[in-house]
Design a protein around this motif. Structure first.
Motif, short mmCIF file in Angstrom:
data_model
loop_
_atom_site.label_atom_id
_atom_site.label_comp_id
_atom_site.label_asym_id
_atom_site.label_seq_id
_atom_site.Cartn_x
_atom_site.Cartn_y
_atom_site.Cartn_z
N SER A 1 -20.69 32.03 63.06
CA SER A 1 -20.65 33.42 63.44
C SER A 1 -20.63 34.45 62.75
O SER A 1 -21.34 35.61 62.62
CB SER A 1 -19.97 33.37 64.87
N VAL A 2 -19.64 34.50 62.03
CA VAL A 2 -19.11 35.61 60.96
C VAL A 2 -20.34 35.80 59.94
O VAL A 2 -20.66 36.91 59.63
CB VAL A 2 -17.83 35.28 60.22
N ILE A 3 -20.82 34.55 59.39
CA ILE A 3 -21.78 34.63 58.38
C ILE A 3 -22.90 35.31 58.90
O ILE A 3 -23.58 36.28 58.45
CB ILE A 3 -22.09 33.41 57.95
N ALA A 4 -23.54 35.11 60.15
CA ALA A 4 -24.93 35.51 60.78
C ALA A 4 -24.63 36.95 61.03
O ALA A 4 -25.29 37.98 60.75
CB ALA A 4 -24.99 34.84 61.96
N HIS A 5 -23.11 37.41 61.17
CA HIS A 5 -22.94 38.99 61.73
C HIS A 5 -23.04 39.59 60.14
O HIS A 5 -23.52 40.79 60.01
CB HIS A 5 -21.46 38.97 62.25
N ALA A 6 -22.61 39.05 59.25
CA ALA A 6 -22.31 39.60 57.73
C ALA A 6 -23.83 39.82 57.40
O ALA A 6 -24.19 40.76 56.52
CB ALA A 6 -21.32 38.70 56.99
N VAL A 7 -24.59 38.84 57.52
CA VAL A 7 -25.96 38.85 57.03
C VAL A 7 -26.76 40.23 57.40
O VAL A 7 -27.50 40.99 56.96
CB VAL A 7 -26.89 37.62 57.25
N LYS A 8 -26.49 40.36 58.93
CA LYS A 8 -27.17 41.50 59.41
C LYS A 8 -26.66 42.95 59.26
O LYS A 8 -26.97 43.94 59.09
CB LYS A 8 -27.12 41.16 61.21
N THR A 9 -25.17 42.91 59.23
CA THR A 9 -24.46 44.05 58.73
C THR A 9 -24.68 44.36 57.40
O THR A 9 -24.65 45.65 57.23
CB THR A 9 -22.86 43.84 59.25
N TYR A 10 -24.38 43.75 56.47
CA TYR A 10 -24.36 44.06 55.09
C TYR A 10 -25.27 43.68 53.99
O TYR A 10 -25.54 43.95 52.88
CB TYR A 10 -23.03 43.44 54.54
N GLY A 11 -26.57 43.21 54.76
CA GLY A 11 -27.82 42.82 54.13
C GLY A 11 -27.56 41.79 53.16
O GLY A 11 -28.36 41.88 52.35
N LEU A 12 -26.87 40.83 53.37
CA LEU A 12 -26.81 39.63 52.58
C LEU A 12 -27.86 38.88 53.04
O LEU A 12 -28.62 38.77 53.81
CB LEU A 12 -25.35 38.71 52.90
N PRO A 13 -28.29 37.78 51.91
CA PRO A 13 -29.47 37.03 52.16
C PRO A 13 -29.49 36.30 53.38
O PRO A 13 -28.58 35.82 53.93
CB PRO A 13 -29.46 36.05 50.96
N LYS A 14 -30.58 36.06 54.09
CA LYS A 14 -30.70 35.23 55.36
C LYS A 14 -30.44 33.82 55.15
O LYS A 14 -30.30 33.33 56.12
CB LYS A 14 -32.17 35.87 55.89
N THR A 15 -30.64 33.51 54.14
CA THR A 15 -30.38 32.02 53.88
C THR A 15 -28.66 31.53 53.70
O THR A 15 -28.31 30.29 53.44
CB THR A 15 -31.03 31.59 52.36
N LEU A 16 -28.02 32.65 53.60
CA LEU A 16 -26.48 32.49 53.49
C LEU A 16 -26.17 31.49 54.59
O LEU A 16 -26.38 31.52 55.60
CB LEU A 16 -25.80 33.56 53.57
N LYS A 17 -25.26 30.59 54.06
CA LYS A 17 -24.70 29.49 55.03
C LYS A 17 -23.50 28.90 54.20
O LYS A 17 -22.92 29.27 53.14
CB LYS A 17 -25.70 28.37 55.02
N LEU A 18 -22.65 28.02 55.14
CA LEU A 18 -21.28 27.78 54.79
C LEU A 18 -21.58 26.42 53.92
O LEU A 18 -22.66 25.75 54.03
CB LEU A 18 -20.74 26.90 56.01
N SER A 19 -20.86 26.18 52.74
CA SER A 19 -20.80 25.12 51.95
C SER A 19 -19.57 24.29 52.12
O SER A 19 -18.25 24.88 52.23
CB SER A 19 -20.73 25.71 50.68
N VAL A 20 -19.47 23.18 52.68
CA VAL A 20 -18.46 22.25 52.77
C VAL A 20 -18.00 21.34 51.41
O VAL A 20 -18.84 20.53 51.22
CB VAL A 20 -18.43 21.25 54.07
N HIS A 21 -17.06 21.86 50.90
CA HIS A 21 -16.48 20.99 49.63
C HIS A 21 -15.90 19.92 49.94
O HIS A 21 -15.14 19.64 50.89
CB HIS A 21 -16.12 21.76 48.44
N SER A 22 -15.91 18.70 48.99
CA SER A 22 -14.95 17.50 49.12
C SER A 22 -15.50 17.09 50.59
O SER A 22 -14.83 16.21 51.41
CB SER A 22 -13.45 17.73 49.20
N GLY A 23 -16.96 17.14 50.96
CA GLY A 23 -17.44 16.84 52.26
C GLY A 23 -17.75 15.11 52.44
O GLY A 23 -17.70 15.01 53.55
N SER A 24 -17.73 14.46 51.19
CA SER A 24 -17.85 13.29 51.18
C SER A 24 -16.83 12.50 52.15
O SER A 24 -15.62 12.85 52.28
CB SER A 24 -17.78 12.71 50.02
N ASP A 25 -17.46 11.55 53.15
CA ASP A 25 -16.56 10.92 53.87
C ASP A 25 -15.69 11.51 54.90
O ASP A 25 -14.96 10.91 55.65
CB ASP A 25 -15.79 9.77 52.87
#
Length: 416
Positions: free
Chosen positions: A238-262
């Protein structure tokens, strides 16, 4: 910028022999109607341990794409790079995981911090953000604290990004900013302040990797409060979607989960959020493929099983040395590591069962799995002996690699 796809999945390949087997997993998923883009990743640290060069990752990926006739997109990630390590990755990478963990907590200029706080009065107050069950309560002191802790790191990310695009051009660059290798997680309000700072810095970040609450240990399941993770993940989306609209960040911005394996217990939570919100995801794995190689060689028997046992015995003798660089992302109880003499009596199936991440199997040993996860440099010491065995047992090893990525990772994450 080079726009990133909605769903991307990072695959590590320590010895650059499994790109075809990895890509087959993405083909199988595409056959089920779900497109996920493979991103081959390997860090400078891993290249140093193995003695490889970044170009080898691109070459292996390109060969796999051509061999299997993959006509969809794919990327090569310069994983966890900094200004001092990025140069060899520039010719052969289009995805850059900019790691600023070392700068987090170092004080920024007081004038820069004050200017940031003055520039963003909208960050203070009771913030109503779509998708969140309650407003974010943020004080001016909160913004000041976060700016003091993260502003220098964001400035460093900007310097690294500009260096990359000076060489490659911004239309050939996907930027990720990684903050996960730190001691403390970033809360959703902190993430909002950080994203405002990134926007000010002019970095068109498309994936951001925060540190979540709980343990993301290498190659084993999540350890922590699942309900708390669900709240954090959903609030971050939700914060990312808000920041995209508020600050003009790329619409493709998304979360990345590191060490996400398993992180099998998290996959239903992540999948539900993606389906409900329409958000994208980047999830990164690394040493999982190397473990599947070991499993395949064990099952092959003969020289493959013999070498697997030798690698484990050497790792057991050097456990503290191998674990030190990964101390923040492993939890190994030394008393639960079987003796080398015991392992030497095992069949290939018994060895594979101890390492393969099937928690319902009575022989599965997460401590042994984690130790082998961080011991890939032992295989590198064997050089062609190890890689020749990968080639001569390519069918069984590749089958384990494909099955692991497709059945245990991609399907649970994106299909259910």
């Amino acid at each position: 910028m080079l726009p990133i796809e909605k769903y991307t999945f990072g695959v590590g390949d320590r010895f650059a022999h499994q790109a075809v087997a990895q890509l087959r997993a993405f083909q199988l998923l595409a056959d089920e109607g779900v497109d996920v883009t493979p991103v081959w990743n390997k860090s400078n640290r891993e290249h140093t341990f193995v003695g490889s060069q970044p170009q080898s990752v691109f070459d292996a990926a390109k060969s796999a794409v051509e061999q299997l006739g993959w006509d969809k997109s794919w990327h090569v990630d310069a994983d966890h790079i900094q200004l001092t390590t990025v140069e060899p990755f520039l010719p052969c990478s289009d995805f850059f995981t900019i790691d600023v963990a070392d700068s987090i907590g170092k004080p920024a200029s007081p004038d820069d911090v004050a200017a940031f706080v003055d520039r963003h009065p909208e960050l203070v107050g009771s913030l109503q953000i779509d998708g969140m069950s309650a407003p974010l309560e943020v004080t001016k002191e909160d913004v000041l604290r976060v700016a003091e802790q993260y502003l220098l790191a964001v400035n460093e990310a900007g310097a690294i990004y500009r260096h990359i695009v000076d060489t490659k051009g911004d239309d050939n660059t996907i930027a990720e900013i990684s903050m996960d290798e730190t001691d403390a997680p970033q809360t959703p309000p902190e993430l909002l302040v950080i994203l405002a700072a990134i926007a000010d810095e002019g970095v068109p970040v498309q994936t951001i990797a925060p540190k979540f609450t709980g343990r993301f240990n290498k190659g084993v399941d999540y350890v922590g409060d699942l309900k708390q993770f669900a709240r954090e993940f959903n609030d971050d989306v939700s914060v990312i979607a808000h920041a995209v609209k508020t600050y003009g960040l790329p619409k493709t911005l998304k979360l990345s989960v590191h060490s996400g394996s398993d992180k099998f217990s998290l996959y239903p939570i992540i999948r539900e959020c993606l389906q409900r919100t329409g958000a994208g995801l980047h999830l990164k794995t690394a040493g999982t493929t190397w473990l599947e190689e070991i499993i395949g060689l064990a099952e092959a028997g003969g020289d493959g099983l013999k070498l697997t046992k030798e690698i484990y015995a050497y790792a057991l003798e050097h456990v503290d040395e191998f674990c030190a660089p990964y101390a923040s992302v492993i939890d190994i109880d030394h008393t639960k590591l079987p003796a080398a003499d015991t392992v030497n009596q095992w069949t290939g199936q018994r060895m594979a069962s101890a390492i393969r991440h099937i928690q319902s199997n009575e022989h599965f040993n997460p401590h042994m799995r984690q130790l082998l996860h961080v011991s890939f440099k032992v295989a590198a010491k064997h050089g062609s002996r190890y890689t020749d065995l990968l080639k001569s047992n390519a069918a069984i090893v590749g089958g384990e690699v494909t099955k692991n990525i497709f059945e245990r990772h991609l399907r649970p994450l994106f299909v259910g």
